[in-house]
Enzyme design. Sequence first.
Site, PDB file in Angstrom:
ATOM      1  N   GLU A  11       0.657  -1.147  -0.060  1.00 15.83           N
ATOM      2  CA  GLU A  11       0.003   0.005  -0.006  1.00 15.83           C
ATOM      3  C   GLU A  11       0.915   1.407   0.003  1.00 15.83           C
ATOM      4  O   GLU A  11       0.551   2.139  -0.485  1.00 15.83           O
ATOM      5  CB  GLU A  11      -1.047   0.154   1.313  1.00 15.83           C
ATOM      6  N   HIS A  69     -12.085  -5.735   7.841  1.00 22.44           N
ATOM      7  CA  HIS A  69     -12.953  -5.426   6.473  1.00 22.44           C
ATOM      8  C   HIS A  69     -14.155  -4.694   6.909  1.00 22.44           C
ATOM      9  O   HIS A  69     -15.110  -4.870   6.048  1.00 22.44           O
ATOM     10  CB  HIS A  69     -13.311  -6.960   6.069  1.00 22.44           C
TER      11      HIS A  69
END
Lengths: 447, 391
Positions: free
Chosen positions: B125, B195
């Site tokens: 990322e 999540h």
Amino acid sequence: MAAVKSMNKLYGVCVHAARRTASRLFQHRAFRVGAVQRQQPFDSSLEKPQFPGASAEFVDHLEFIQPNVISGIPVYRVMDRQGNIIDPSQDPQLSKEQVLNFYQKMTLLNTMDRILYESQRQGRISFYMTNYGEEGTHIGSAAALDPEDIVFGQYREAGVLMYRGFPLDMFMAQCYANVDDLGKGRQMPVHYGSKDLNFVTISSPLATQIPQAAGAAYALKRENMNRAVICYFGEGAASEGDAHAGFNFSATLECPIIFFCRNNGYAISTPTNEQYRGDGIAARGPGYGMLSIRVDGNDVFAVYNATKEARRRAVAENQPFLIEAMTYRIGHHSTSDDSSAYRSVDEVNYWDKQDHPISRLRHYMTARNWWSEDDEKSWRKQSRKTVMEAFERAEKRLKPNIELMFTDVYQEMTPNLNKQRDAMWRHMKQYKEHYPFELFDKEPISQ
Amino acid sequence: MAAAARFFIRGANSKLSITGIGNGSQSSFGGTLVKLSPSSNSRTKTQRRHAHFTFQPDPERTQYGPTQKMNLFQSVTSALDNTLASDPTAVIFGEDVAFGGVFRCTVGLRDKYGKDRVFNTPLCEQGIVGFGIGAAVAGATAIAEIQFADYIYPAFDQIVNEAAKYRYRSGNLFDCGSLTIRAPWGCVGHGSLYHSQSPEAFFAHCPGIKVVIPRSPVQAKGLLLSCIADQNPCIFFEPKILYRAAVEQVPVEPYTIPLSQADIVQEGSDVTLVAWGTQIHVMREVANMAQEKLGVSCEVIDLQTILPWDVETVCKSVVKTGRLLISHEAPITGGFAAEISSSVQEECFLNLEAPISRVCGYDTPFPHIFEPFYIPDKWKCFDAIKKMINY
């Protein structure tokens, strides 16, 4: 010899693959995206491994690969420590004018460093970082690039900017954070930037520029205008995760970029044996599938040759190159550092006296009768004079308009910031005697 | 990073069935398949619960040309398609975007626009965002995808120290205004710690970036196109629970919805309800409940842009109603409701009839099995309104 052979055995696959790829792609700069794929379908009747993750043979004895740190990747050089050319075929044979320019830029940088370092000691500027000992890495690499190539630096590459023509007044303006500063007084000294010279403004966080440089190179590749990116960083910054990210992205996304590591022996006080245990930074390149080289950073011609060839191939073949320029940080890390706390004066003196990029180039020049003692004397006088004059001019200038504290946060002013700015001025109206208004420019700014 | 969990989510969302693999001479999965009998025991309840909200589509907009039925991920694809068509410098990249993305937001784009414009990056990322910043600095329109907002933190330094400050620190010589970062956001029923997160508060504290969260497909396309066009680095959080559940008639042509303008979804006179993303649909239901059971008229405001946020619209509403309830899934302490509450009490202190109420997630990591108890559902919000009315 044996060491070189074992090194080739370790890196041989990469070298051979690169040569094959290079000749195949030399003719065109088409995208190779997706070209690196399996050539044959999975076939379990073959004794060769079928794993998608690696192209290799089987081996049936247990042996760990030994990292070679005793006799690592060799250091490419053109001149010996006395400035004599070792192999004439490696002499880039630059004109007298070019070589004199190299020398003058390196020495001008050195002179500017001395004066600005002193000015910090005297409280005239808040902070400074010198480039002592690394002038060769700056000038050699900068000279090998095109002016349109984009430079991402760390903070010890002022010579690159100087080579490209950044005026002394602009260096001073940034260090003094005065009204002429292109950065509008927002950053600490030595955080230079120039849009015209394609030198992206320096930021303090280390290694953040590395993945950014890969992204910029990708954009340039799509533009297809024969431009490359060079990204400078130190051996300390190379430990950051961002360095790993940048290397990996540049290789997988096939970016025309040169990664230039200035391995100067120290990250502030941390010596290289506490920074890494492998064979420096160059040895990491093959791990990413990157062509890599280690050069003598104090040999301006070696730096020049390596950068020139890397640039040519990076653009022609759309792949990254890693150059590890070995050098030594003669000065302290910054004005906030006293390096006598962690290294000996003898060590520093060795590099200053016995292996300095400036003196090596001077020997090269004097051997060709391109530079005399008188030239040296008059150049020293002249360069010191021009630096001092720029310095004195910069010191007298006002600081930027205080309105500039609030602009450029976004492209546009926001209601929130307008409110805060108004609140600040209301406060200042009432308490102005406690604030240094007299130092700041009051000319209205065009928004 | 949570590859196993991602596989699970992917399986749940994309209905990939593992067929044809066991067709060899023996079961090759390493274990015999156990025949499961349906649960007839009345004590075991079905695991799947109903969602905590009902998606409420907005009235169809006719001013942007012909529309097509799209869900949220399709509206995102449409925005990206429009962008790639009109801007030759635009590129989309991130993990798994090439085959269409784990939430199908980039389906078809690689085939249509080319491998150099829609491509996978390595799993990193900080690299994705750093690369995006550099591409934007060099003049490309860079659209970076972070696979889940929960995984944006490795890029935090690049976002906060670099992207947000690029223009300011360079004196406007350089900027990464053409960077947009997209990430799936918010609770999804079973997402658990990694999540389900709503990290907008971390970024709200960072001058120089914009943070935008849509409530619906029409809003998503318009706001995303605004983010892409906006010359400041933007983070666009997409409520993942709405990817399939939210369906609207969405204009096919490009259009923009302005940033930093809160949207009054429903007018009212007694209480102001402020939320964003999925929570807007909870609030709309709460408004109906308040009207039916308490006779209370609620004004529902979708903030849409978290940073810079539309203080004026919210304050104007509170001056009218005198009561404010702010609700978000993210933990209450330091959540964005705190910023709204603080600013509103500064501006509207004398107009307030009751303390400003925040109905948010608890100060715990987002739990798995306890999600129904954790989220700021309509009952908690309804109860908060009751208390405010009776203050």
